[in-house]
Design an enzyme around this catalytic site. Structure first.
Site, PDB file in Angstrom:
ATOM      1  N   SER A  27      34.358  23.713   4.707  1.00 32.64           N
ATOM      2  CA  SER A  27      34.451  25.133   4.374  1.00 32.64           C
ATOM      3  C   SER A  27      35.898  25.623   4.328  1.00 32.64           C
ATOM      4  O   SER A  27      36.340  26.184   3.328  1.00 32.64           O
ATOM      5  CB  SER A  27      33.656  25.952   5.397  1.00 32.64           C
ATOM      6  N   HIS A 108      42.104  26.819  14.752  1.00 32.10           N
ATOM      7  CA  HIS A 108      41.442  27.244  15.985  1.00 32.10           C
ATOM      8  C   HIS A 108      42.133  26.509  17.130  1.00 32.10           C
ATOM      9  O   HIS A 108      42.482  25.335  16.996  1.00 32.10           O
ATOM     10  CB  HIS A 108      39.954  26.901  15.938  1.00 32.10           C
TER      11      HIS A 108
END
Length: 330
Positions: A27, A108
């Site tokens: 993604s 992240h």
């Protein structure tokens, strides 16, 4: 007030002559690779030999190489594979290819913050984290806009880590919308808390609890589904566009009065205390340890929990009702 960066603050020349390796083509990976390539940067996609994504990346006109080769030939290495895979891939394929002055980027902070990945001292370590799913990052870029993002520097060996991160974010399109400065600690802990207490965990349990309450009281499951799940999108869209007060201005006075007077009885003092306990588990690393151990045990408990959740009556009914909604299938 937190520091914000925009196009005027970024210098794309900071990455001039530097190759960027995008590790992963899911993604986020496909959006980063394509946006950066379209912005004029030299990009190579790092994938395992058997990856089904390799053909898709090549068809999009991108260079593809095994992860270790992509790392060795690049200056900036952005790791965009799932959190639970990053540490092992880093140890096996990335660490040996890092050279002095390279930069290791993340979207992240989990593996850096919880010491699952320990980078050498001779590289930069930074984060550029778009606050939107990959398809949106790509679509908005193509439309001439950008998705807001977070930026953080964990290790600044070259003295140019922030400058390189801003240039990367510029190529991604993020500086068109705004880049909020944060830290790996803050991004990781707030991201996990948001997922667990509000966005995924809290919302899922609230939907199921509402549905179960109505069905147990004798109301039709289909009506309960529409009231507790289907209409949620309308409210979330209003909050997303106008904030909570703006949402309240756009629903009926009856709904607004019920919201203000009954909402605090659902999310009461006991729930707020539980949220604090969840946050404490994140801050102390208890949740991270639990998740790492779960993956080391081949996710046995996780697989069972998934099956139990998927068997909830709301899920079976939802599949049936959504199949009748032609506009959703489009």
């Amino acid at each position: 007030m937190a520091k914000m960066y925009y196009d005027k603050d970024a210098n794309p020349e900071a990455l001039k002559g530097q190759r960027i390796a995008i590790i992963g083509y899911g993604s986020q990976g496909h959006a980063h690779a394509l946006n950066l390539s379209d912005s004029g940067f030299e990009v190579v996609v790092g994938l395992r030999e058997s990856s089904p994504s390799a053909d898709r990346a090549r068809e999009a006109g991108l260079t593809v190489a095994p992860v270790d080769e992509a790392t060795a030939m690049s200056d900036i290495i952005m790791v965009l594979i799932p959190d639970d895979q990053q540490a092992s891939v880093y140890r096996e394929y990335i660490s040996s290819g890092l050279e002095q002055g390279n930069a290791l980027f993340f979207a992240h902070g989990f593996n850096i913050h919880y010491n699952q990945i320990r980078p050498p001292e001779f590289i930069d370590v930074a984060m550029v984290a778009p606050k939107g799913p990959g398809p949106m990052v790509r679509q908005v870029y193509q439309e001439g806009g950008g998705v807001p993002a977070l930026i953080a520097v964990e290790q600044d060996f070259t003295g140019k880590a922030l400058e390189r991160g801003l240039a990367y974010a510029h190529g991604l399109g993020a500086t068109r919308a705004g880049l909020l400065e944060t830290t790996f600690k803050e991004e990781t802990e707030t991201d996990l808390f948001g997922e667990q207490a509000v966005l995924c965990g809290g919302t899922s349990e609230l939907i199921k609890a509402g549905f179960d309450t109505l069905v147990d009281a004798g109301y039709q499951p289909e009506v309960a589904y529409f009231e507790c799940l289907h209409e949620l999108k309308l409210i979330v869209d209003l909050i997303h566009s106008h904030g909570i007060s703006g949402m309240r201005e756009r629903v009926s006075d009856t709904a607004e009065y019920g919201d203000i007077t009954r909402g605090p009885r659902v999310i009461n003092a006991e729930v707020r205390e539980e949220m604090k306990r969840i946050l404490d588990e994140i801050q102390t690393g208890k949740f991270a340890t639990e998740w790492v151990l779960e993956n080391q045990a081949n996710r046995a408990s996780f697989a069972t929990m998934r099956k139990v959740e998927a068997a909830h009556p709301l899920e079976e009914l939802g599949k049936k009702l959504r199949s009748m909604m032609s506009w959703l299938n489009q």
